[in-house]
Write a protein that holds these residues in place. Structure first.
Motif, mmCIF file in Angstrom:
data_model
loop_
_atom_site.group_PDB
_atom_site.id
_atom_site.type_symbol
_atom_site.label_atom_id
_atom_site.label_comp_id
_atom_site.label_asym_id
_atom_site.label_seq_id
_atom_site.Cartn_x
_atom_site.Cartn_y
_atom_site.Cartn_z
ATOM 1 N N LEU A 338 0.816 -1.224 0.000
ATOM 2 C CA LEU A 338 0.000 0.000 0.000
ATOM 3 C C LEU A 338 0.846 1.268 0.000
ATOM 4 O O LEU A 338 0.729 2.081 -0.929
ATOM 5 C CB LEU A 338 -0.968 -0.022 1.187
ATOM 6 C CG LEU A 338 -1.841 1.219 1.353
ATOM 7 C CD1 LEU A 338 -2.820 1.339 0.209
ATOM 8 C CD2 LEU A 338 -2.602 1.182 2.682
ATOM 9 N N PHE A 383 -2.706 -4.756 -2.949
ATOM 10 C CA PHE A 383 -2.840 -3.318 -2.691
ATOM 11 C C PHE A 383 -4.265 -2.974 -2.273
ATOM 12 O O PHE A 383 -4.487 -2.294 -1.263
ATOM 13 C CB PHE A 383 -2.458 -2.522 -3.932
ATOM 14 C CG PHE A 383 -2.761 -1.048 -3.823
ATOM 15 C CD1 PHE A 383 -1.866 -0.186 -3.222
ATOM 16 C CD2 PHE A 383 -3.958 -0.524 -4.303
ATOM 17 C CE1 PHE A 383 -2.142 1.171 -3.106
ATOM 18 C CE2 PHE A 383 -4.255 0.823 -4.183
ATOM 19 C CZ PHE A 383 -3.340 1.670 -3.584
ATOM 20 N N TRP A 384 -5.248 -3.448 -3.048
ATOM 21 C CA TRP A 384 -6.630 -3.068 -2.749
ATOM 22 C C TRP A 384 -7.137 -3.741 -1.486
ATOM 23 O O TRP A 384 -7.983 -3.183 -0.774
ATOM 24 C CB TRP A 384 -7.526 -3.367 -3.942
ATOM 25 C CG TRP A 384 -7.297 -2.385 -5.053
ATOM 26 C CD1 TRP A 384 -6.730 -2.613 -6.272
ATOM 27 C CD2 TRP A 384 -7.599 -0.982 -5.017
ATOM 28 N NE1 TRP A 384 -6.654 -1.452 -6.991
ATOM 29 C CE2 TRP A 384 -7.183 -0.431 -6.254
ATOM 30 C CE3 TRP A 384 -8.172 -0.146 -4.077
ATOM 31 C CZ2 TRP A 384 -7.335 0.910 -6.565
ATOM 32 C CZ3 TRP A 384 -8.319 1.203 -4.375
ATOM 33 C CH2 TRP A 384 -7.910 1.715 -5.606
ATOM 34 N N GLU A 386 -5.300 -4.190 1.206
ATOM 35 C CA GLU A 386 -4.789 -3.321 2.258
ATOM 36 C C GLU A 386 -5.518 -1.980 2.257
ATOM 37 O O GLU A 386 -5.775 -1.400 3.312
ATOM 38 C CB GLU A 386 -3.285 -3.105 2.077
ATOM 39 C CG GLU A 386 -2.445 -4.363 2.293
ATOM 40 C CD GLU A 386 -0.955 -4.084 2.172
ATOM 41 O OE1 GLU A 386 -0.575 -2.893 2.180
ATOM 42 O OE2 GLU A 386 -0.177 -5.039 2.052
ATOM 43 N N PHE A 387 -5.859 -1.479 1.075
ATOM 44 C CA PHE A 387 -6.557 -0.191 0.978
ATOM 45 C C PHE A 387 -7.936 -0.288 1.622
ATOM 46 O O PHE A 387 -8.347 0.610 2.363
ATOM 47 C CB PHE A 387 -6.692 0.220 -0.485
ATOM 48 C CG PHE A 387 -7.348 1.566 -0.687
ATOM 49 C CD1 PHE A 387 -6.611 2.731 -0.600
ATOM 50 C CD2 PHE A 387 -8.702 1.662 -0.950
ATOM 51 C CE1 PHE A 387 -7.212 3.973 -0.770
ATOM 52 C CE2 PHE A 387 -9.318 2.887 -1.123
ATOM 53 C CZ PHE A 387 -8.570 4.052 -1.036
ATOM 54 N N CYS A 391 -8.074 2.300 4.597
ATOM 55 C CA CYS A 391 -8.482 3.613 4.070
ATOM 56 C C CYS A 391 -9.968 3.713 3.771
ATOM 57 O O CYS A 391 -10.389 4.705 3.162
ATOM 58 C CB CYS A 391 -7.689 3.945 2.803
ATOM 59 S SG CYS A 391 -5.908 3.936 3.017
ATOM 60 N N VAL A 414 -3.561 7.240 -5.708
ATOM 61 C CA VAL A 414 -4.527 6.141 -5.698
ATOM 62 C C VAL A 414 -5.382 6.181 -6.957
ATOM 63 O O VAL A 414 -5.699 5.144 -7.555
ATOM 64 C CB VAL A 414 -5.407 6.203 -4.433
ATOM 65 C CG1 VAL A 414 -6.494 5.140 -4.478
ATOM 66 C CG2 VAL A 414 -4.561 6.022 -3.183
#
Length: 653
Positions: A338, A383-384, A386-387, A391, A414
């Motif tokens: 991330l 990545f997504w 963790e996003f 987030c 992003v």
């Protein structure tokens, strides 16, 4: 009861009601055991009942808090008396223990020290210590007592410039020195042990000082040699393993000259790629591996984009002309996908460049997977994931929330990652509410806002709102009011205003609150939004289900009896799998946790016993399965263990 009476009088409760409660001996403990209907006989107003229950809870917690504070005070006084008695009676003993500790420290070959980083402030014309949130802070490490200034500097560079650079720039851009706790430059020949002996301090503190070089100052070869990029530092002096660097040691003079004269640029970490044979057991690059290299290695960076060739290594004009066509390798560490991918895409020109991704394990070992699509898909999936966790808020659909450490640059990054995933692999973060992506890409909402909003809620809240829509009389009014209050609703719910209130709450949650994020994403999504006009159809196509996955699996045309049994096992497993296991299966086979319509080719192996396990090749989307499974439960149990382990390493090129 007197306090309770005073409270009820403050609420303007009639005196006859108060007298009745006193006669019936209703106190705070009794009130908390009463139901709302029982309490309603005394206090008809709902607000009075709520206030009274809050008062009772405060009364219950009050004595406990005061009791705790009294206990703490008694404990402090006892500790104080014990300490005084110990100091009076054991003074000589403490002195002897102190002398013993000093003697033990003198016999140790290593001592603990503290190291900080001070950056020269051009405006104030003074050195200022860099805080931890900017990559500085105070680090405690152990070092040999025979270490001198040069070793301390080298260790400090490894701590604060782990990849040869940080958010302030490359280490070669600074004039470097080392100062003591009094901010006085240290002598080159004095050792750590001598400084401990002279100062009599229990722990020493040093500061690495960095001052930006002037533009006309060139970088010498000695400085390049002393950079952490060309040093194999001791693991005890490096940064924590969660963000450990993969450094490549250049040990010979001939190797360095080759690196300087070839079209090979060093930014951050140097790892495995298609033109370099990287040994997992050696940190040494061979000279012949660099002859035909045309690759730029870009490590994680934050505030500034990597330096161009002219600012990094002295090379010939012919090499400079070829630097524009150099292919980049983005280094991304497992567990840090991330922040590192966001840092890479802060470069607004990265989308226009041809690059590949190299994943690195947490222990610093580069994965051997060759990026031909599978590595990118796997990196995007991680990545997504963790996003979503760090987030966003929401349930089925997610909504980005503002973080104090994410500014315009991070949210724009992003947005570029969304565009990169869609243009490169047709990967879209389908857990983000469609309303948000539509607003960013098209400047208007096309999906049903209330429907999106309900999918962002928990199941219990969604059930209450849907009950409110269908039959207001069947809804638990208190629960409904509490949920609306949690969403900052200022209107009283009725059977007639349900759609109006839900529309307002949905627009506030999905459009107004993430407006800043949408604004930053729109800078890139508005350009490429035409490629996914019907976003609802895109979401539907990306959603995995058993029928789609079975349709994408391709078995060999000719199979024996054992292989046909495995085919049945695979089909049964996919049909019985829930959405989570379908996503894990797709990621294991293709690198993507979404359905990207990739054909999954099944190949059979003869692996048996302890070595038997499914093997996947994500770039070519090949799944290798053993023919030797005794039954479907045997196959299902082994597949579940692999998918749920969440420890997948790309170790096959």
């Amino acid at each position: 009861m007197d306090d309770l009476s005073d409270f009820l009088r403050q609420r303007n409760i009639p005196e006859e009601t108060i007298e009745t409660m006193l006669k019936e001996k209703i106190d705070t403990n009794v009130i908390q055991l009463m139901t709302d209907e029982e309490l309603k006989n005394y206090l008809p107003s709902y607000g009075d009942r709520i206030a009274l229950l809050g008062y009772c809870k405060r009364k219950e917690n009050g004595p406990l808090s005061s009791r705790k504070s009294k206990l703490f005070e008694r404990l402090k006084s006892k500790l104080g008396k014990r300490k005084t008695a110990h100091e009076d009676g054991c003074g000589m003993e403490n002195e002897e223990q102190s002398e013993t500790t000093v003697k033990k420290n003198a016999l140790k070959p290593k001592r603990k020290i503290e190291i900080g980083w001070m950056l020269y402030d051009e405006e104030q014309q003074a050195f200022k210590q860099v805080r931890a949130r900017r990559g500085g802070g105070t680090r405690k490490v152990e070092i040999s007592k025979d270490a001198k200034k040069s070793e301390l500097i080298q260790m400090a560079i490894g701590l604060f410039f782990p990849n040869g650079r940080n958010r302030e720039g490359c280490i070669a851009d600074f004039e470097i020195d080392l100062k003591d706790y009094q901010e006085v430059a240290i002598d080159d020949n004095i050792t750590v042990g001598q400084m401990f002996h002279v100062t009599k301090l229990s722990i020493l503190r040093f500061y690495l000082t960095t001052h930006k070089k002037k533009a006309n100052q060139s970088i010498g070869q000695d400085e390049v040699m002393s950079s952490p990029l060309f040093q194999d530092q001791d693991s005890s002096l490096s940064q924590p393993s969660s963000s450990s660097a993969v450094n490549v040691a250049m040990t010979s003079q001939s190797t360095i000259s080759t690196a300087v004269t070839s079209d090979f640029l060093f930014f951050g970490n140097i790892t495995n790629h298609d033109n370099i044979n990287f040994s997992l057991h050696s940190t040494e690059l061979r000279e012949e591996d660099l002859d035909s290299s045309n690759i730029v290695f870009v490590g994680p960076f934050s505030d500034s984009e990597p330096q161009i060739l002219d600012d990094t290594l002295p090379i010939s004009p012919q090499s400079t002309s070829t630097a524009k066509a150099v292919k980049k390798i983005l280094i991304v560490h497992r567990g840090q996908v991330l922040p590192e991918l966001i840092a890479h895409f802060c470069d607004d020109g990265l989308l226009d460049k041809d690059f590949k991704i190299q994943l690195v394990l947490p222990d610093g070992t580069p994965e051997m997977g060759y990026d031909d699509g599978g590595v990118v898909r796997d990196c995007l999936s991680e990545f997504w994931k963790e996003f979503y966790d760090q987030c966003t808020t929401g349930n089925t659909y997610k909504v980005p929330f503002l973080r104090h450490d994410y500014g315009q640059q991070q949210w724009e990054s992003v947005g570029r990652i969304i565009v990169f995933g869609w243009t490169r692999e047709k990967y879209l973060p389908m857990k983000i509410a469609p309303v948000i992506l539509e607003q960013a890409a098209f400047g208007q909402v096309k999906s049903e806002v209330v429907e999106n909003f309900l999918k962002c809620l928990s199941e219990s809240e969604r059930f209450v709102f849907q009950s409110w829509q269908s039959d207001f009389s069947s809804v638990d009014k208190e629960e409904l009011i509490e949920i609306l209050d949690n969403h900052s609703c200022r209107r009283m719910p009725t059977a007639s205003n349900v759609n109006e209130i839900l529309q307002e709450l949905a627009h506030k949650t999905l459009v107004q609150e993430p407006a800043y994020v949408i604004e930053q994403w729109a800078k890139t999504l508005s350009i490429t939004g035409n490629s996914f006009q019907d976003l609802s159809l895109v979401y539907e196509n990306l959603q995995p289900n058993a029928r789609k996955v079975l349709r994408s699996i391709v078995f060999p045309e000719e199979m024996n009896a054992h292989q046909k049994d495995i085919q049945k096992h695979v089909s049964t497993y996919i049909r019985n799998a829930d959405l989570q296991h379908l996503s894990l299966f797709l990621r294991f086979c293709t690198g993507s946790d979404l359905f990207l319509d990739k054909k999954i080719l099944i190949e059979f192996t003869k692996i048996q016993g302890f070595l038997r396990r499914p093997v996947a090749h994500t770039c070519s989307c090949v799944l290798e399965l053993s023919m030797y499974y005794d039954s479907y439960p045997d196959f299902s149990a082994e597949m579940n263990k692999v998918l749920e382990s969440n420890v997948w390493v790309m170790d096959i090129i």
